[in-house]
Design a protein around this motif. Structure first.
Motif, PDB file in Angstrom:
ATOM      1  N   VAL A  61       2.320   1.985  -8.452  1.00  0.00           N
ATOM      2  CA  VAL A  61       2.278   1.811  -6.995  1.00  0.00           C
ATOM      3  C   VAL A  61       3.690   1.469  -6.505  1.00  0.00           C
ATOM      4  O   VAL A  61       4.225   0.422  -6.860  1.00  0.00           O
ATOM      5  N   TYR A  71       3.280  -6.725  -0.858  1.00  0.00           N
ATOM      6  CA  TYR A  71       1.911  -6.699  -0.352  1.00  0.00           C
ATOM      7  C   TYR A  71       0.976  -6.912  -1.532  1.00  0.00           C
ATOM      8  O   TYR A  71       1.425  -7.027  -2.674  1.00  0.00           O
ATOM      9  N   GLY A  73      -2.460  -5.707  -3.828  1.00  0.00           N
ATOM     10  CA  GLY A  73      -3.414  -4.670  -4.202  1.00  0.00           C
ATOM     11  C   GLY A  73      -4.634  -5.305  -4.837  1.00  0.00           C
ATOM     12  O   GLY A  73      -4.512  -6.173  -5.698  1.00  0.00           O
ATOM     13  N   GLN A 107      -4.362   2.753   1.006  1.00  0.00           N
ATOM     14  CA  GLN A 107      -4.844   3.013  -0.341  1.00  0.00           C
ATOM     15  C   GLN A 107      -3.705   3.661  -1.110  1.00  0.00           C
ATOM     16  O   GLN A 107      -2.961   4.471  -0.547  1.00  0.00           O
ATOM     17  N   SER A 108      -3.558   3.311  -2.376  1.00  0.00           N
ATOM     18  CA  SER A 108      -2.572   3.989  -3.213  1.00  0.00           C
ATOM     19  C   SER A 108      -3.258   5.169  -3.889  1.00  0.00           C
ATOM     20  O   SER A 108      -4.340   5.023  -4.459  1.00  0.00           O
ATOM     21  N   TYR A 111      -2.909   4.373  -8.892  1.00  0.00           N
ATOM     22  CA  TYR A 111      -2.987   2.943  -9.205  1.00  0.00           C
ATOM     23  C   TYR A 111      -3.570   2.803 -10.614  1.00  0.00           C
ATOM     24  O   TYR A 111      -4.655   2.263 -10.800  1.00  0.00           O
ATOM     25  N   TRP A 146       0.175   3.036   5.941  1.00  0.00           N
ATOM     26  CA  TRP A 146      -0.378   1.805   6.494  1.00  0.00           C
ATOM     27  C   TRP A 146      -0.973   2.062   7.876  1.00  0.00           C
ATOM     28  O   TRP A 146      -0.367   2.740   8.692  1.00  0.00           O
ATOM     29  N   ASN A 178      -8.967   1.157  -5.322  1.00  0.00           N
ATOM     30  CA  ASN A 178      -7.968   0.172  -4.898  1.00  0.00           C
ATOM     31  C   ASN A 178      -7.880   0.140  -3.387  1.00  0.00           C
ATOM     32  O   ASN A 178      -8.225   1.097  -2.698  1.00  0.00           O
ATOM     33  N   LEU A 180      -4.952  -1.756  -0.468  1.00  0.00           N
ATOM     34  CA  LEU A 180      -3.716  -2.506  -0.287  1.00  0.00           C
ATOM     35  C   LEU A 180      -3.786  -3.282   1.024  1.00  0.00           C
ATOM     36  O   LEU A 180      -4.265  -2.755   2.028  1.00  0.00           O
ATOM     37  N   ASP A 182      -1.653  -6.002   3.828  1.00  0.00           N
ATOM     38  CA  ASP A 182      -0.372  -6.560   4.255  1.00  0.00           C
ATOM     39  C   ASP A 182      -0.481  -7.015   5.711  1.00  0.00           C
ATOM     40  O   ASP A 182      -1.382  -6.600   6.438  1.00  0.00           O
TER      41      ASP A 182
END
Length: 193
Positions: A61, A71, A73, A107-108, A111, A146, A178, A180, A182
């Motif tokens: 990531v 951030y 995860g 979302q990544s 991951y 984001w 996953n 994320l 922030d």
């Protein structure tokens, strides 16, 4: 000299009035040294025997943060385990008061195999890591850029803790995914938004 004191007093009163009712979290942008299986300063893990990751730089990531440098995860696994984090509010939330805040989610796409989209659920309570009142459930986060999501809720009773968990479905979680997190903004009474 009296005019300067008056101006200073006026600015102080204005700032105090505008911040009244605002509740900030400790480290709302999850700033810390990137690391796997680590909780950022100001937060604590809430799921037994599993902790989030401070990103970027681990598990494939490498996306940039939406705010600051790092951030968090959170993942879910085939064995039903999932990650969650929490913290104690600086001030207790009042019951029957509407609060609003924003959180950035993504979302990544890569991951370490935990690549499926997830939701988050946000809870408030009076006990550490407890789920007394769910105040937000996101849609499945299927975007790698984001996006900001607004959370608006009214506590049923006074609350002093927040918990954020990775989520897929009720019952046994069978998805390796996953999400994320922030940039959580201060909680502001809805009438002031």
């Amino acid at each position: 000299m009296n005019i300067l004191k008056l101006i200073f007093l006026s600015i102080t009163v204005s700032l105090t009035t505008s911040l009244q009712g605002q509740i900030t979290l400790n480290n709302p942008s999850f700033e810390d040294e990137p690391a796997d299986a680590t909780v950022p300063m100001g937060w604590f893990p809430c799921a037994p025997q599993t902790t989030p990751d401070i990103l970027p730089g681990f598990w494939g990531v490498y996306s940039e943060a939406s705010d600051g440098d790092t951030y968090v995860g959170l993942i879910t696994r085939f064995d039903g385990s999932y990650e969650s984090i929490g913290q104690r509010f600086i001030e207790r939330l009042d019951d029957e008061t509407c609060y609003s805040f924003n959180i950035d989610l993504a979302q990544s796409l890569s991951y370490a195999g935990y690549n499926e989209p997830l939701k988050i659920r946000i809870w408030i309570s009076n006990k550490k890591c407890q789920k007394e009142q769910m105040v937000f459930e996101s849609e499945f986060i299927e975007h790698s850029e984001w996006k900001t999501y607004k959370v608006e809720f009214t506590p049923e009773k006074r609350a002093k803790y927040i918990l954020i968990e990775a989520y897929y479905t009720d019952g046994k979680i069978t998805r390796t995914g996953n999400i994320l997190l922030d940039n959580i903004t201060p909680l502001i009474p809805c009438s002031k938004v």
